[in-house]
Structures are given as C-alpha cells and as structure tokens.
Design an enzyme around this catalytic site. Sequence first.
Site, PDB file in Angstrom:
ATOM      1  N   SER A   1       4.017   8.056   6.197  1.00  0.00           N
ATOM      2  CA  SER A   1       3.619   7.400   4.829  1.00  0.00           C
ATOM      3  C   SER A   1       2.512   6.769   4.461  1.00  0.00           C
ATOM      4  O   SER A   1       1.242   6.857   5.780  1.00  0.00           O
ATOM      5  CB  SER A   1       4.246   5.762   4.831  1.00  0.00           C
ATOM      6  OG  SER A   1       5.281   5.430   5.304  1.00  0.00           O
TER       7      SER A   1
ATOM      8  N   HIS B   1       4.823  -1.941  13.581  1.00  0.00           N
ATOM      9  CA  HIS B   1       6.040  -1.974  12.119  1.00  0.00           C
ATOM     10  C   HIS B   1       6.745  -1.078  12.350  1.00  0.00           C
ATOM     11  O   HIS B   1       6.345   0.756  13.377  1.00  0.00           O
ATOM     12  CB  HIS B   1       5.998  -2.056  10.960  1.00  0.00           C
ATOM     13  CG  HIS B   1       4.463  -1.561  11.050  1.00  0.00           C
ATOM     14  ND1 HIS B   1       3.024  -2.435  10.760  1.00  0.00           N
ATOM     15  CD2 HIS B   1       4.042  -0.373  10.243  1.00  0.00           C
ATOM     16  CE1 HIS B   1       1.834  -0.890  10.686  1.00  0.00           C
ATOM     17  NE2 HIS B   1       2.794   0.171  10.438  1.00  0.00           N
ATOM     18  N   ILE B   2       8.315  -0.215  11.910  1.00  0.00           N
ATOM     19  CA  ILE B   2       8.755   1.114  12.239  1.00  0.00           C
ATOM     20  C   ILE B   2       9.142   1.188  10.426  1.00  0.00           C
ATOM     21  O   ILE B   2       9.938  -0.044   9.875  1.00  0.00           O
ATOM     22  CB  ILE B   2       9.591   1.191  12.888  1.00  0.00           C
ATOM     23  CG1 ILE B   2      10.009   1.103  14.559  1.00  0.00           C
ATOM     24  CG2 ILE B   2      11.205   2.281  12.408  1.00  0.00           C
ATOM     25  CD1 ILE B   2      10.840   0.600  15.512  1.00  0.00           C
ATOM     26  N   TYR B   3       8.421   2.151   9.608  1.00  0.00           N
ATOM     27  CA  TYR B   3       8.514   2.469   8.484  1.00  0.00           C
ATOM     28  C   TYR B   3      10.234   2.138   7.743  1.00  0.00           C
ATOM     29  O   TYR B   3      10.990   3.042   8.816  1.00  0.00           O
ATOM     30  CB  TYR B   3       8.081   3.384   7.208  1.00  0.00           C
ATOM     31  CG  TYR B   3       6.638   3.206   8.144  1.00  0.00           C
ATOM     32  CD1 TYR B   3       6.021   2.556   6.605  1.00  0.00           C
ATOM     33  CD2 TYR B   3       5.404   3.329   8.630  1.00  0.00           C
ATOM     34  CE1 TYR B   3       5.470   2.330   6.540  1.00  0.00           C
ATOM     35  CE2 TYR B   3       4.251   3.072   8.741  1.00  0.00           C
ATOM     36  CZ  TYR B   3       4.041   2.286   7.113  1.00  0.00           C
ATOM     37  OH  TYR B   3       2.540   2.332   7.438  1.00  0.00           O
TER      38      TYR B   3
ATOM     39  N   ARG C   1       0.949  -1.450  -0.046  1.00  0.00           N
ATOM     40  CA  ARG C   1       0.054  -0.028   0.268  1.00  0.00           C
ATOM     41  C   ARG C   1       0.796   0.997   0.139  1.00  0.00           C
ATOM     42  O   ARG C   1       0.523   2.573  -0.565  1.00  0.00           O
ATOM     43  CB  ARG C   1      -1.120  -0.450   1.382  1.00  0.00           C
ATOM     44  CG  ARG C   1      -2.275   0.880   0.942  1.00  0.00           C
ATOM     45  CD  ARG C   1      -3.082   0.906   2.026  1.00  0.00           C
ATOM     46  NE  ARG C   1      -2.416   1.332   3.342  1.00  0.00           N
ATOM     47  CZ  ARG C   1      -1.998   2.549   3.634  1.00  0.00           C
ATOM     48  NH1 ARG C   1      -2.225   3.577   3.597  1.00  0.00           N
ATOM     49  NH2 ARG C   1      -1.735   3.187   4.784  1.00  0.00           N
TER      50      ARG C   1
ATOM     51  N   SER D   1      -2.818  -3.260  13.365  1.00  0.00           N
ATOM     52  CA  SER D   1      -1.336  -2.687  12.531  1.00  0.00           C
ATOM     53  C   SER D   1      -1.433  -0.916  13.133  1.00  0.00           C
ATOM     54  O   SER D   1      -1.830  -0.652  13.633  1.00  0.00           O
ATOM     55  CB  SER D   1      -2.074  -2.078  10.653  1.00  0.00           C
ATOM     56  OG  SER D   1      -1.122  -1.767  10.287  1.00  0.00           O
ATOM     57  N   CYS D   2       0.119  -1.031  13.599  1.00  0.00           N
ATOM     58  CA  CYS D   2       0.636  -0.150  14.319  1.00  0.00           C
ATOM     59  C   CYS D   2       2.248   0.907  13.983  1.00  0.00           C
ATOM     60  O   CYS D   2       3.386  -0.029  13.558  1.00  0.00           O
ATOM     61  CB  CYS D   2       0.968  -0.537  16.266  1.00  0.00           C
ATOM     62  SG  CYS D   2       1.649   0.765  16.848  1.00  0.00           S
TER      63      CYS D   2
ATOM     64  N   CYS E   1      -7.344   0.955  12.578  1.00  0.00           N
ATOM     65  CA  CYS E   1      -5.803   0.578  13.193  1.00  0.00           C
ATOM     66  C   CYS E   1      -6.712  -0.148  14.461  1.00  0.00           C
ATOM     67  O   CYS E   1      -6.083  -1.285  14.220  1.00  0.00           O
ATOM     68  CB  CYS E   1      -4.519   1.141  12.660  1.00  0.00           C
ATOM     69  SG  CYS E   1      -4.626   1.701  11.136  1.00  0.00           S
TER      70      CYS E   1
HETATM   71  N1  LIG Z   1       1.211   5.481   8.144  1.00  0.00           N
HETATM   72  C1  LIG Z   1       0.252   6.096   8.683  1.00  0.00           C
HETATM   73  N2  LIG Z   1       0.915   5.864   9.948  1.00  0.00           N
HETATM   74  C2  LIG Z   1       0.046   6.790  11.263  1.00  0.00           C
HETATM   75  O1  LIG Z   1       0.176   6.418  12.377  1.00  0.00           O
HETATM   76  C3  LIG Z   1      -1.075   6.532  11.098  1.00  0.00           C
HETATM   77  C4  LIG Z   1      -1.655   6.656   9.295  1.00  0.00           C
HETATM   78  N3  LIG Z   1      -0.827   6.214   8.762  1.00  0.00           N
HETATM   79  N4  LIG Z   1      -2.930   7.155   8.706  1.00  0.00           N
HETATM   80  C5  LIG Z   1      -4.344   7.161   9.501  1.00  0.00           C
HETATM   81  C6  LIG Z   1      -3.207   7.918  10.779  1.00  0.00           C
HETATM   82  C7  LIG Z   1      -2.785   9.131  11.187  1.00  0.00           C
HETATM   83  N5  LIG Z   1      -2.577   8.936  12.278  1.00  0.00           N
HETATM   84  C8  LIG Z   1      -1.043  10.243  12.621  1.00  0.00           C
HETATM   85  C9  LIG Z   1      -1.150  10.826  11.343  1.00  0.00           C
HETATM   86  C10 LIG Z   1       0.275  11.842  11.889  1.00  0.00           C
HETATM   87  C11 LIG Z   1       0.212  11.988  12.495  1.00  0.00           C
HETATM   88  C12 LIG Z   1       1.155  12.712  12.478  1.00  0.00           C
HETATM   89  O2  LIG Z   1       2.090  14.027  11.689  1.00  0.00           O
HETATM   90  N6  LIG Z   1       2.494  12.984  14.013  1.00  0.00           N
HETATM   91  C13 LIG Z   1       3.572  14.518  14.199  1.00  0.00           C
HETATM   92  C14 LIG Z   1       2.901  15.555  14.682  1.00  0.00           C
HETATM   93  C15 LIG Z   1       1.891  15.503  14.949  1.00  0.00           C
HETATM   94  C16 LIG Z   1       0.993  17.199  15.147  1.00  0.00           C
HETATM   95  O3  LIG Z   1       1.992  18.385  14.271  1.00  0.00           O
HETATM   96  O4  LIG Z   1       0.086  17.690  15.621  1.00  0.00           O
HETATM   97  C17 LIG Z   1       4.146  13.729  15.403  1.00  0.00           C
HETATM   98  O5  LIG Z   1       5.734  13.999  15.814  1.00  0.00           O
HETATM   99  O6  LIG Z   1       3.561  13.075  16.862  1.00  0.00           O
HETATM  100  C18 LIG Z   1       0.108  10.966  13.974  1.00  0.00           C
HETATM  101  C19 LIG Z   1      -0.650  10.271  13.193  1.00  0.00           C
HETATM  102  C20 LIG Z   1      -2.282   7.935  12.905  1.00  0.00           C
HETATM  103  N7  LIG Z   1      -2.178   6.859  11.484  1.00  0.00           N
HETATM  104  O1  LIG Z   2      -4.373   4.612  14.637  1.00  0.00           O
HETATM  105  C1  LIG Z   2      -3.443   4.496  14.018  1.00  0.00           C
HETATM  106  C2  LIG Z   2      -3.960   4.323  12.384  1.00  0.00           C
HETATM  107  C3  LIG Z   2      -2.980   4.341  11.489  1.00  0.00           C
HETATM  108  N1  LIG Z   2      -1.795   3.230  12.371  1.00  0.00           N
HETATM  109  C4  LIG Z   2      -0.993   3.153  11.156  1.00  0.00           C
HETATM  110  C5  LIG Z   2      -0.430   2.199  10.701  1.00  0.00           C
HETATM  111  C6  LIG Z   2       0.096   1.872   8.880  1.00  0.00           C
HETATM  112  O2  LIG Z   2       1.209   1.919   9.750  1.00  0.00           O
HETATM  113  C7  LIG Z   2      -1.170   2.785   8.640  1.00  0.00           C
HETATM  114  C8  LIG Z   2      -1.861   2.201   8.384  1.00  0.00           C
HETATM  115  O3  LIG Z   2      -1.691   0.853   6.677  1.00  0.00           O
HETATM  116  P1  LIG Z   2      -2.228  -0.323   6.723  1.00  0.00           P
HETATM  117  O4  LIG Z   2      -1.666  -0.263   6.013  1.00  0.00           O
HETATM  118  O5  LIG Z   2      -4.121  -0.201   6.675  1.00  0.00           O
HETATM  119  O6  LIG Z   2      -2.495  -1.349   7.438  1.00  0.00           O
HETATM  120  O7  LIG Z   2      -1.367   3.542   9.614  1.00  0.00           O
HETATM  121  C9  LIG Z   2      -1.541   3.831  13.270  1.00  0.00           C
HETATM  122  O8  LIG Z   2      -0.542   2.751  13.635  1.00  0.00           O
HETATM  123  N2  LIG Z   2      -2.945   3.918  14.477  1.00  0.00           N
END
Ligand SMILES: Nc1nc(=O)c2c([nH]1)NC[C@@H]1CN(c3ccc(C(=O)N[C@@H](CCC(=O)O)C(=O)O)cc3)CN21
Ligand SMILES: O=c1ccn([C@H]2C[C@H](O)[C@@H](COP(=O)(O)O)O2)c(=O)[nH]1
Length: 283
Positions: free
Chosen positions: A282, A221-223, A22, A181-182, A160
């Site tokens: 990602s 996981h860790i990307y 994905r 998934s985390c 997730c």
């Molecule tokens: N790859 C991925 N990882 C995720 O954790 C994730 C997704 N996708 N898609 C759906 C939601 C969205 N979530 C997210 C998205 C962005 C941040 C992030 O950028 N956090 C930063 C800054 C946040 C801020 O400034 O408010 C951080 O440093 O924690 C965290 C969780 C968790 N989920």
């Molecule tokens: O609350 C959340 C929402 C999303 N994630 C992370 C886990 C994965 O890295 C991606 C979702 O990808 P999938 O391919 O659908 O598993 O977003 C999270 O850690 N916590």
Amino acid sequence: MQSYLQLCQRIVDEGVWVTNERTGKRCLTVINADLEYDVAGNQFPLITTRKSYWKAAIAELLGYLRGYDNAADFRALGCKTWDANANQNEAWLANPHRRGEDDMGRVYGVQGRSWAKPDGSHLDQLRKVVDNLSKGLDDRGEIVTFYNPGEFDRGCLRPCMHTHNFSLLGDTLYLTSYQRSCDVPLGLNFNQVQVFTLLALMAQITGHKPGRAYHKIVNAHIYEDQLELMRDVQLKREPFPAPQLEINPEIKTLEDLETWVSLDDFAVHNYQYHPAIAYPFSV
Ligand SMILES: Nc1nc(=O)c2c([nH]1)NC[C@@H]1CN(c3ccc(C(=O)N[C@@H](CCC(=O)O)C(=O)O)cc3)CN21
Ligand SMILES: O=c1ccn([C@H]2C[C@H](O)[C@@H](COP(=O)(O)O)O2)c(=O)[nH]1
C-alpha cells in the site's frame, strides 16, 4: 520466528479494524509488540514461513546509514522499496519540496546523518554515537533518531522505525529500536533483519561484542488485502530453524560502510524457507 508468528496470530485473533486515511485501506491492528533478537548467538531473525528478500532489507539499512535521500541510490544498492513512496504517493508528488523523480526528501538517514540545526549547520547523529562507543563511552543518550516532526512536510513518509538507542554494558553492545507503525506481512520482514544487522554492524565497527537487540513496536497491522494470505497461507506453515548472518570482518569503520561495502559483504547460512508469498503493498 515464533514471536513473529505469535504476533501475526494475535493480530488475526484479536486485531481491531481501523480505517487508514493515508492509504484508503482498512488495517487489522493491535497495539504494542516487543520482539527480541539474540545477536550474540547469531540467531538471524529471517522469516522462514515464506521466502524473505534479506539482501534488499540490508541494502535499505545501508542506504539509511549513508544518509541517502533518493530512491535511485537505494536501487543501485539493490533495494526497490522506496520507488513507490518516492514516485507514486499523490501527496508527495504535489509537494513543492519534492526535487523531481526519485527524490524522497528529508527522511530517515538524512535526519540521522544531517539533522538541520537552527544556526544553519547540520548534526551527524550516527558519527557521534560511533565515536563515543568506539571510545567505550555510553552517555545514556547514544541515540540516532530519524523522527523530526519539524520536517515531516519535507519528506515522502514519516519514518516508521524511527529511533535506535545503543547501550554499552562492559564490552557488550545492546540496541533498543522503536517503531511507531508496522506493516507486519511486508515491513516487519525487513525491519527484523535491520534491527539485528544494525547491532551486529555497530558492534563490529566500534570493537564490542553484540548482545541482544530489543525491537519495540506500537501500531502493528495487517492491511485488509493481505489478511487472507497471512491467515490461510503463511500461518498454516511450520517454521524452520533460524539461519545465521555472516558479515565480512574487513568492515571496521563507519567510512567502510559509507564507501566500499556492498551486499557481497553479507551472507546468510542455513536458510531454509517456504515458497515466496507476494503480499500487496500500500502506497
Ligand atoms: N505499506 C508500506 N509497507 C511497508 O512495509 C513500507 C512502506 N509502506 N513504505 C516504506 C517502506 C518500504 N518498505 C518495503 C517496501 C516494499 C517491500 C516489498 O515489496 N517486499 C517484497 C519483495 C521485496 C523484493 O523483491 O526485494 C517482499 O515480498 O518482502 C518491503 C518493504 C517498508 N516500508
Ligand atoms: O520500515 C518500515 C517502513 C514502513 N512500514 C509501514 C508501516 C505502515 O504500513 C506504512 C507507513 O504508513 P504510515 O501511515 O506512515 O504509518 O509503512 C513498515 O512497516 N516498516
């Protein structure tokens, strides 16, 4: 905090590289992690080895509880985490069910608050759980689940953290939350805060004492583009003691959460942290 760091270290030491179709990236992955939070003792599981944006995490939770389906509504609450998945995910942009800019589709809270039934009506899972718990009832099925495979094609991302199972023992409320998934550097930072806060809020609005929250993760996981920062920066730091979460005691009902509650109704005390780390995200 120690259990978070142990999970990070375990991924670094024992993780297996898995290619994720994905996102097109490789992830260092382990299977199964069990985390536990002491909500009764108010040990708020906020990451201290970097600055953590706890307000955005609580805003995201509030949006789920309200059944939001739009990234703009999350932004208005103070959370930008859905912008990318709603507006930059190629598969979702091409999906005929997407209703324009910021639409997330039938994800998370939409399922929690209005699960579509075959007869065309909708089921409010959260309302049922709040009503039962408020009456002191635990039917051993006090579950809110966002996981609806029949509607995956109508949402931008499969949930997730997908299921929250509440339990009452006497006057103490417990929560077990399941995550398939985390993204440990980014997502877990938020998810720990959300599991803890969900139990604290539900105990408060249903009139019970909070107990412990159990957080069960399958794929952790860790990307590949996050690994260096985790291994060589965050894991080299010493954690600080856990801070405390304060919630406005005037929050008394689900309607309060749906209407006037904002991030001003939450405060964190004694939060000591190391400098921020900007982990790559990602889509
Ligand atoms: N790859 C991925 N990882 C995720 O954790 C994730 C997704 N996708 N898609 C759906 C939601 C969205 N979530 C997210 C998205 C962005 C941040 C992030 O950028 N956090 C930063 C800054 C946040 C801020 O400034 O408010 C951080 O440093 O924690 C965290 C969780 C968790 N989920
Ligand atoms: O609350 C959340 C929402 C999303 N994630 C992370 C886990 C994965 O890295 C991606 C979702 O990808 P999938 O391919 O659908 O598993 O977003 C999270 O850690 N916590």
